[in-house]
Scaffold this motif. Structure first.
Motif: not given
Length: 254
Positions: A53, A74, A48, A57, A7, A71
């Motif tokens: 995120m 993450e 994150i 975006t 990511i 993600y």
């Protein structure tokens, strides 16, 4: 050898391609410059959040849900699930209809079966806000991974799936009733009453009188017992427990 993108590598590539500095991107994304820097440059990097995120975006002009597949890692930093990131991510996936990501997260979560109770709680939250179909994969996950056959959690999950499956298609409703039947007595009494009423109605509608009478008799017996428990509590000047069923108790007794 081709490296699998992460990511962070994807975000860094976008920034480089567009000529953004951390300071410049901070202004258009609304993320603090120092915070953004620690997400990419710290060792280990700062996690994150799904909100961050989404801000990244939007600032880059991609559609909602961009990089959600990446993600997921993450949410499982160093192989361990982090519920404070996982829950907001799952709720966001529910909003966007990202069933693919939901399923991948649930699969990884249930590598540790202690998460089954947490998944059930999230399913109940969705149900409480009338997100019935959105709750289905979470209840199904509980059904597939609950270790204890007679657990209340498993019974409620089976009951919810039974309720969601009831349609005008009688054959489909009967199949759902057969699947739910073994779990009915493991339910709390309020759900037992509602479940028995639904079971009786399914078999009444299919003219299976033997099964309809069976569940109706069981329903009447349970309703009378609950009524006696409540009247006993009143006679002792005690307020009975809050009995939260779909129908008034008198409906179940008739």
């Amino acid at each position: 050898m081709e490296h699998t993108p992460t990511i962070r590598s994807k975000i860094e590539a976008e920034l480089k391609q567009r000529g953004y500095t951390f300071s410049g991107f901070s202004k258009i994304s609304g993320i603090n410059r120092g915070t953004f820097s620690t997400m990419l440059n710290s060792n280990p990097p700062k996690p994150i959040s799904v909100r961050q995120m989404d801000l990244i975006t939007k600032a880059l002009g991609y559609p909602e849900g961009w990089l959600y597949e990446l993600y997921i890692d993450e949410c499982f930093y160093e192989g361990k699930g982090h519920w404070k990131r996982i829950k907001p991510f799952l709720l966001r996936c529910v909003e966007l209809g990202r069933k693919d990501c939901i399923q991948k997260v649930l699969t990884r979560l249930t590598e540790d079966l202690s998460y089954v109770s947490t998944i059930f709680e999230l399913a109940e939250e969705l149900h409480a806000t009338s997100k019935d179909q959105e709750a289905v994969p979470f209840y199904e996950c509980v059904v597939e991974n609950e270790r204890y056959y007679h657990s209340e959690r498993l019974a409620i999950s089976q009951y919810r799936l039974f309720c969601y499956s009831l349609t005008e298609d009688l054959e489909s409703s009967v199949k759902a009733a057969i699947k739910f039947d073994p779990f009915r007595k493991s339910l709390p009494e309020n759900h037992q009453l509602d479940g028995l009423l639904k079971l009786a109605n399914v078999y009444f509608n299919t003219s299976n009188w033997e099964a309809a009478i069976k569940y109706a008799t069981e329903l009447r017996t349970l309703a009378i017992n609950v009524y006696h428990q409540q009247t006993y509590s009143y006679s002792k000047n005690r307020k009975p427990d809050n009995f939260n069923s779909e129908k008034p108790l008198v409906v179940s007794m008739v």
